[in-house]
Scaffold this motif. Sequence first.
Motif, PDB file in Angstrom:
ATOM      1  N   VAL A  25       1.790   7.452  -3.844  1.00  0.00           N
ATOM      2  CA  VAL A  25       1.144   8.594  -3.187  1.00  0.00           C
ATOM      3  C   VAL A  25       2.065   9.106  -2.089  1.00  0.00           C
ATOM      4  CG1 VAL A  25      -0.851   9.374  -1.871  1.00  0.00           C
ATOM      5  CG2 VAL A  25      -1.147   7.688  -3.705  1.00  0.00           C
ATOM      6  N   TYR A  47      -1.705  -0.669   3.905  1.00  0.00           N
ATOM      7  CA  TYR A  47      -1.308  -1.686   4.884  1.00  0.00           C
ATOM      8  C   TYR A  47      -0.578  -1.044   6.066  1.00  0.00           C
ATOM      9  CZ  TYR A  47      -0.462  -6.617   6.237  1.00  0.00           C
ATOM     10  OH  TYR A  47      -0.432  -7.825   6.863  1.00  0.00           O
ATOM     11  N   SER A  56      -6.003 -12.255   6.172  1.00  0.00           N
ATOM     12  CA  SER A  56      -6.482 -11.675   4.908  1.00  0.00           C
ATOM     13  C   SER A  56      -7.988 -11.775   4.703  1.00  0.00           C
ATOM     14  CB  SER A  56      -5.768 -12.318   3.718  1.00  0.00           C
ATOM     15  OG  SER A  56      -4.432 -11.909   3.727  1.00  0.00           O
TER      16      SER A  56
HETATM   17  C1  FAD Z   1       4.962 -14.092   1.622  1.00  0.00           C
HETATM   18  C2  FAD Z   1       3.658 -13.728   2.255  1.00  0.00           C
HETATM   19  C3  FAD Z   1       2.735 -14.727   2.514  1.00  0.00           C
HETATM   20  C4  FAD Z   1       1.525 -14.419   3.105  1.00  0.00           C
HETATM   21  N1  FAD Z   1       0.619 -15.425   3.315  1.00  0.00           N
HETATM   22  C5  FAD Z   1      -0.576 -15.134   3.854  1.00  0.00           C
HETATM   23  C6  FAD Z   1      -1.558 -16.150   4.046  1.00  0.00           C
HETATM   24  O1  FAD Z   1      -1.329 -17.321   3.735  1.00  0.00           O
HETATM   25  N2  FAD Z   1      -2.746 -15.799   4.576  1.00  0.00           N
HETATM   26  C7  FAD Z   1      -3.035 -14.508   4.936  1.00  0.00           C
HETATM   27  O2  FAD Z   1      -4.139 -14.248   5.425  1.00  0.00           O
HETATM   28  N3  FAD Z   1      -2.118 -13.527   4.773  1.00  0.00           N
HETATM   29  C8  FAD Z   1      -0.916 -13.802   4.237  1.00  0.00           C
HETATM   30  N4  FAD Z   1       0.002 -12.801   4.065  1.00  0.00           N
HETATM   31  C9  FAD Z   1      -0.345 -11.446   4.530  1.00  0.00           C
HETATM   32  C10 FAD Z   1      -1.221 -10.723   3.524  1.00  0.00           C
HETATM   33  O3  FAD Z   1      -0.556 -10.656   2.279  1.00  0.00           O
HETATM   34  C11 FAD Z   1      -1.544  -9.327   4.063  1.00  0.00           C
HETATM   35  O4  FAD Z   1      -2.124  -9.453   5.332  1.00  0.00           O
HETATM   36  C12 FAD Z   1      -2.513  -8.608   3.136  1.00  0.00           C
HETATM   37  O5  FAD Z   1      -2.035  -8.530   1.806  1.00  0.00           O
HETATM   38  C13 FAD Z   1      -2.737  -7.193   3.634  1.00  0.00           C
HETATM   39  O6  FAD Z   1      -3.735  -6.620   2.845  1.00  0.00           O
HETATM   40  P1  FAD Z   1      -3.881  -5.053   2.738  1.00  0.00           P
HETATM   41  O7  FAD Z   1      -4.956  -4.787   1.761  1.00  0.00           O
HETATM   42  O8  FAD Z   1      -4.023  -4.502   4.126  1.00  0.00           O
HETATM   43  O9  FAD Z   1      -2.465  -4.543   2.199  1.00  0.00           O
HETATM   44  P2  FAD Z   1      -1.627  -4.965   0.901  1.00  0.00           P
HETATM   45  O10 FAD Z   1      -2.152  -6.219   0.297  1.00  0.00           O
HETATM   46  O11 FAD Z   1      -0.188  -4.925   1.304  1.00  0.00           O
HETATM   47  O12 FAD Z   1      -1.942  -3.779  -0.115  1.00  0.00           O
HETATM   48  C14 FAD Z   1      -1.394  -2.493   0.080  1.00  0.00           C
HETATM   49  C15 FAD Z   1      -1.144  -1.894  -1.288  1.00  0.00           C
HETATM   50  O13 FAD Z   1      -0.909  -0.508  -1.159  1.00  0.00           O
HETATM   51  C16 FAD Z   1       0.187  -0.152  -1.990  1.00  0.00           C
HETATM   52  N5  FAD Z   1       0.765   1.072  -1.404  1.00  0.00           N
HETATM   53  C17 FAD Z   1       1.289   1.234  -0.165  1.00  0.00           C
HETATM   54  N6  FAD Z   1       1.667   2.499   0.032  1.00  0.00           N
HETATM   55  C18 FAD Z   1       1.394   3.170  -1.120  1.00  0.00           C
HETATM   56  C19 FAD Z   1       1.573   4.530  -1.542  1.00  0.00           C
HETATM   57  N7  FAD Z   1       2.082   5.468  -0.732  1.00  0.00           N
HETATM   58  N8  FAD Z   1       1.182   4.868  -2.801  1.00  0.00           N
HETATM   59  C20 FAD Z   1       0.651   3.937  -3.636  1.00  0.00           C
HETATM   60  N9  FAD Z   1       0.443   2.646  -3.285  1.00  0.00           N
HETATM   61  C21 FAD Z   1       0.814   2.263  -2.036  1.00  0.00           C
HETATM   62  C22 FAD Z   1       1.101  -1.353  -1.951  1.00  0.00           C
HETATM   63  O14 FAD Z   1       1.967  -1.355  -3.070  1.00  0.00           O
HETATM   64  C23 FAD Z   1       0.090  -2.486  -1.987  1.00  0.00           C
HETATM   65  O15 FAD Z   1      -0.253  -2.820  -3.306  1.00  0.00           O
HETATM   66  C24 FAD Z   1       1.228 -13.082   3.469  1.00  0.00           C
HETATM   67  C25 FAD Z   1       2.153 -12.075   3.218  1.00  0.00           C
HETATM   68  C26 FAD Z   1       3.357 -12.394   2.612  1.00  0.00           C
HETATM   69  C27 FAD Z   1       4.341 -11.277   2.338  1.00  0.00           C
END
Ligand code: FAD
Length: 433
Positions: free
Chosen positions: A140, A175, A404
């Motif tokens: 997007v 995110y 998370s």
């Molecule tokens: C290696 C690693 C380990 C982790 N371990 C933990 C843990 O043990 N415990 C914990 O609580 N948290 C952990 N985290 C953090 C956790 O993954 C994040 O806090 C969580 O995924 C955030 O959720 P969200 O829904 O806000 O965003 P996300 O899960 O990042 O989802 C955002 C989505 O939006 C999509 N997106 C973004 N911009 C666009 C666009 N312009 N167009 C289309 N799609 C788009 C992305 O591709 C993604 O799929 C970890 C993170 C990493 C990288």
Amino acid sequence: MVSLRFRPEWFKSKSLLGYGADWPLDWREMWRYYAQVEDALKISGPVNYPWGPKRPRYPYRPHELNAAALVLARGAEALGIPWSPAPLATLSAPRGEAHPCVYRGFCVSGCATNAKQSALVTWIPRALAAGAEIRDLAMVGRIDTNERGLATGVEYFREGRWQFQRARNVVVAGYAIETPRLLLMSANGHFPEGLANSSGLVGKNLTVQSNQATWGVMQEEIRWYKGPPSLALTEHWNYTDKGKDFFGGYCYMSQGPLPNAWVATQNGRGLWGEALMREMQKYNHQAGLKIVGETLPQERNRVTLADEKDQYGLPVARVTYSFCDNDRRLIAHALDFMGQALQAAGASEIWNETDDTCHLNGTARMGDDPRTSVVDADCRSWDIPNLWICDGSVFPTVGGVNPSLTIQAIACRTADRIEVLAARGELNVHRNV
Ligand SMILES: Cc1cc2nc3c(=O)[nH]c(=O)nc-3n(C[C@H](O)[C@H](O)[C@H](O)COP(=O)(O)OP(=O)(O)OC[C@H]3O[C@@H](n4cnc5c(N)ncnc54)[C@H](O)[C@@H]3O)c2cc1C
């Protein structure tokens, strides 16, 4: 050292605790959403989690501890603080057709048995069953609005071309970097500073968590790559302020970096060639503790748009971040304490990894006041009633634990609120205006 005892002037300050920023949600209301998420993910956890209000049992039993977790347990017990098996979103028993964990490790690279729960395994199947259509591999680039200042849909790139999807309501869930980036990229004549940005706070208050570690070598074999990496933790310093010279708290967990990550960590300390080879030979005896630490939200920590463009011709995000003195004092405390804990557990060759962060939040914070927040408690933007933000960027503060579960609990609440507002006819703003 500053006294952290309650001071009356805090009542006059912006925040209930005297630091940070307040959430517009009542934690007692959130309790049932946490329970809902824990049940969906079938969280495995101990019967008596030592911290927080009395809670119901976790859906599944805790995992067996690996040797790395037992090092944490020994250190905590030697220093007289409680510890616990970590509640994990990794199955300890079957869930439907999903297998439980088989402890082969390598969890950071994905889960071979799908025991690790995730959006892909847990939530997307539910969304599909409820009628959602997924358009994968789509980027997007813009949210469009009309002359009334309402969102009309999104422009996205998929299958080699830009397309438009009309929408009555747009929910952004990209995110803490990509969400503000998209809102800022969508600036137009009606919203020249970007969407949902009348407060000027879109992109600001980026709040990471500190993620420093203490490492050491044990006499016995640990083989810390076996099982999920963080099987034990202590939240002791989230629940006591005694002896602290900083606001906030942290938990720390046992560790299990894979060899490639461990090489990178050793490179980061300047090891190379023969010295690196010698150090890597200790891999199976290595143990470590790592914090997830609270940091304070600050407007100067932010996401803005850079001049550089990505492959879609869209400006990339520029991230500006630095710790404040309070964050540094918290980190120093944690490293000192974890060093003592590792030593008490029998480790030698102890050293600190001082430069790491994890998790991102806070760039579109929720609040009670449109002047100081981007969305309300329902994650609905103050400026554009049919634009919602539902991801980690809505956090006003981060605590000293992983985010998370809270992100998912807020998403469940927002889904409920959308349903309630839809039933009341308060959602379809295009028709109402
Ligand atoms: C290696 C690693 C380990 C982790 N371990 C933990 C843990 O043990 N415990 C914990 O609580 N948290 C952990 N985290 C953090 C956790 O993954 C994040 O806090 C969580 O995924 C955030 O959720 P969200 O829904 O806000 O965003 P996300 O899960 O990042 O989802 C955002 C989505 O939006 C999509 N997106 C973004 N911009 C666009 C666009 N312009 N167009 C289309 N799609 C788009 C992305 O591709 C993604 O799929 C970890 C993170 C990493 C990288």
